[in-house]
Design a protein around this motif. Structure first.
Motif, PDB file in Angstrom:
ATOM      1  N   ALA A 112      22.082   3.598 -22.536  1.00  0.00           N
ATOM      2  CA  ALA A 112      21.356   2.450 -22.010  1.00  0.00           C
ATOM      3  C   ALA A 112      21.283   2.564 -20.489  1.00  0.00           C
ATOM      4  N   VAL A 113      20.110   2.354 -19.954  1.00  0.00           N
ATOM      5  CA  VAL A 113      19.922   2.420 -18.511  1.00  0.00           C
ATOM      6  C   VAL A 113      20.387   1.103 -17.910  1.00  0.00           C
ATOM      7  N   LYS A 114      21.242   1.210 -16.908  1.00  0.00           N
ATOM      8  CA  LYS A 114      21.733   0.021 -16.227  1.00  0.00           C
ATOM      9  C   LYS A 114      21.052  -0.057 -14.874  1.00  0.00           C
ATOM     10  N   LEU A 115      20.278  -1.113 -14.701  1.00  0.00           N
ATOM     11  CA  LEU A 115      19.545  -1.289 -13.461  1.00  0.00           C
ATOM     12  C   LEU A 115      20.110  -2.446 -12.657  1.00  0.00           C
ATOM     13  N   LEU A 116      19.950  -2.339 -11.359  1.00  0.00           N
ATOM     14  CA  LEU A 116      20.343  -3.416 -10.464  1.00  0.00           C
ATOM     15  C   LEU A 116      19.306  -4.537 -10.544  1.00  0.00           C
ATOM     16  N   PRO A 117      19.692  -5.757 -10.208  1.00  0.00           N
ATOM     17  CA  PRO A 117      18.731  -6.871 -10.245  1.00  0.00           C
ATOM     18  C   PRO A 117      17.479  -6.601  -9.413  1.00  0.00           C
ATOM     19  N   LYS A 118      17.632  -5.927  -8.282  1.00  0.00           N
ATOM     20  CA  LYS A 118      16.487  -5.616  -7.427  1.00  0.00           C
ATOM     21  C   LYS A 118      15.525  -4.670  -8.151  1.00  0.00           C
ATOM     22  N   GLN A 119      16.064  -3.701  -8.894  1.00  0.00           N
ATOM     23  CA  GLN A 119      15.225  -2.769  -9.646  1.00  0.00           C
ATOM     24  C   GLN A 119      14.516  -3.482 -10.793  1.00  0.00           C
ATOM     25  N   LEU A 120      15.209  -4.397 -11.452  1.00  0.00           N
ATOM     26  CA  LEU A 120      14.588  -5.175 -12.526  1.00  0.00           C
ATOM     27  C   LEU A 120      13.440  -6.024 -11.983  1.00  0.00           C
ATOM     28  N   LYS A 121      13.619  -6.588 -10.805  1.00  0.00           N
ATOM     29  CA  LYS A 121      12.571  -7.391 -10.181  1.00  0.00           C
ATOM     30  C   LYS A 121      11.349  -6.531  -9.870  1.00  0.00           C
ATOM     31  N   ILE A 122      11.562  -5.297  -9.423  1.00  0.00           N
ATOM     32  CA  ILE A 122      10.451  -4.386  -9.143  1.00  0.00           C
ATOM     33  C   ILE A 122       9.679  -4.095 -10.423  1.00  0.00           C
ATOM     34  N   LEU A 123      10.394  -3.846 -11.511  1.00  0.00           N
ATOM     35  CA  LEU A 123       9.728  -3.587 -12.791  1.00  0.00           C
ATOM     36  C   LEU A 123       8.956  -4.812 -13.272  1.00  0.00           C
ATOM     37  N   GLN A 124       9.524  -5.986 -13.094  1.00  0.00           N
ATOM     38  CA  GLN A 124       8.828  -7.209 -13.493  1.00  0.00           C
ATOM     39  C   GLN A 124       7.556  -7.408 -12.666  1.00  0.00           C
ATOM     40  N   THR A 125       7.635  -7.138 -11.384  1.00  0.00           N
ATOM     41  CA  THR A 125       6.457  -7.247 -10.521  1.00  0.00           C
ATOM     42  C   THR A 125       5.401  -6.238 -10.939  1.00  0.00           C
ATOM     43  N   MET A 126       5.823  -5.023 -11.244  1.00  0.00           N
ATOM     44  CA  MET A 126       4.890  -3.996 -11.697  1.00  0.00           C
ATOM     45  C   MET A 126       4.223  -4.417 -13.005  1.00  0.00           C
ATOM     46  N   GLY A 127       4.994  -4.981 -13.922  1.00  0.00           N
ATOM     47  CA  GLY A 127       4.452  -5.468 -15.181  1.00  0.00           C
ATOM     48  C   GLY A 127       3.434  -6.570 -14.966  1.00  0.00           C
ATOM     49  N   ASP A 128       3.742  -7.483 -14.046  1.00  0.00           N
ATOM     50  CA  ASP A 128       2.793  -8.556 -13.714  1.00  0.00           C
ATOM     51  C   ASP A 128       1.502  -7.979 -13.149  1.00  0.00           C
ATOM     52  N   GLN A 129       1.617  -6.968 -12.302  1.00  0.00           N
ATOM     53  CA  GLN A 129       0.431  -6.354 -11.708  1.00  0.00           C
ATOM     54  C   GLN A 129      -0.412  -5.636 -12.757  1.00  0.00           C
ATOM     55  N   ILE A 130       0.233  -4.987 -13.708  1.00  0.00           N
ATOM     56  CA  ILE A 130      -0.486  -4.315 -14.791  1.00  0.00           C
ATOM     57  C   ILE A 130      -1.213  -5.359 -15.637  1.00  0.00           C
ATOM     58  N   ARG A 131      -0.536  -6.447 -15.941  1.00  0.00           N
ATOM     59  CA  ARG A 131      -1.154  -7.519 -16.733  1.00  0.00           C
ATOM     60  C   ARG A 131      -2.366  -8.091 -16.008  1.00  0.00           C
ATOM     61  N   LEU A 132      -2.223  -8.363 -14.700  1.00  0.00           N
ATOM     62  CA  LEU A 132      -3.338  -8.906 -13.932  1.00  0.00           C
ATOM     63  C   LEU A 132      -4.505  -7.928 -13.863  1.00  0.00           C
ATOM     64  N   ALA A 133      -4.223  -6.635 -13.724  1.00  0.00           N
ATOM     65  CA  ALA A 133      -5.287  -5.625 -13.695  1.00  0.00           C
ATOM     66  C   ALA A 133      -6.045  -5.621 -15.019  1.00  0.00           C
ATOM     67  N   ARG A 134      -5.321  -5.756 -16.116  1.00  0.00           N
ATOM     68  CA  ARG A 134      -5.955  -5.803 -17.443  1.00  0.00           C
ATOM     69  C   ARG A 134      -6.818  -7.050 -17.581  1.00  0.00           C
ATOM     70  N   LEU A 135      -6.280  -8.187 -17.167  1.00  0.00           N
ATOM     71  CA  LEU A 135      -7.011  -9.442 -17.290  1.00  0.00           C
ATOM     72  C   LEU A 135      -8.233  -9.499 -16.374  1.00  0.00           C
ATOM     73  N   ARG A 136      -8.127  -8.936 -15.165  1.00  0.00           N
ATOM     74  CA  ARG A 136      -9.274  -8.908 -14.256  1.00  0.00           C
ATOM     75  C   ARG A 136     -10.453  -8.158 -14.866  1.00  0.00           C
ATOM     76  N   ARG A 137     -10.155  -7.156 -15.652  1.00  0.00           N
ATOM     77  CA  ARG A 137     -11.192  -6.360 -16.301  1.00  0.00           C
ATOM     78  C   ARG A 137     -11.613  -6.954 -17.650  1.00  0.00           C
ATOM     79  N   ASN A 138     -10.958  -8.045 -18.021  1.00  0.00           N
ATOM     80  CA  ASN A 138     -11.227  -8.727 -19.284  1.00  0.00           C
ATOM     81  C   ASN A 138     -10.977  -7.811 -20.490  1.00  0.00           C
TER      82      ASN A 138
END
Length: 104
Positions: A5-31
């Motif tokens: 299991a990969v153990k990430l620091l809270p800061k790294q988890l936040k980066i992944l969450q932000t990246m996920g949000d950006q991917i979701r927004l990119a998908r939604l912008r393109r409908n």
């Protein structure tokens, strides 16, 4: 052999969450629907939802496939570690050492 299991620091988890949000927004912008991206990328809808949440358990390949399915956003992955200031500094420090040419 079981996977570790990969153990990430809270800061790294936040980066992944932000990246996920950006991917979701990119998908939604393109409908684009989740189903369309799943078909284009070859991953399941569940994996796409996990990516959009920033899950650290999803493979880097799945992230790349989804980014590619959203109109070729995977080319931005080439920017990762491109501006490696510390690495360039360390490399240049080694190059400053004088070396003698071999005798022929």
């Amino acid at each position: 052999m079981p996977q570790k299991a990969v153990k990430l620091l809270p800061k790294q988890l936040k980066i992944l969450q932000t990246m996920g949000d950006q991917i979701r927004l990119a998908r939604l912008r393109r409908n684009f629907s989740v189903e369309l991206i799943a078909q284009r990328s070859g991953v399941s809808r569940t994996t796409i939802w996990a990516i959009e949440k920033g899950s650290p358990s999803v493979s880097m390949g799945a992230y790349a496939a989804v980014l590619h399915a959203i109109n070729g956003l995977d080319k931005d992955l080439l920017k990762v570690a491109q501006e490696d200031e510390l690495g360039h500094f360390l490399q240049d420090a080694k190059l400053d050492q004088r070396k003698r040419a071999s005798r022929k």
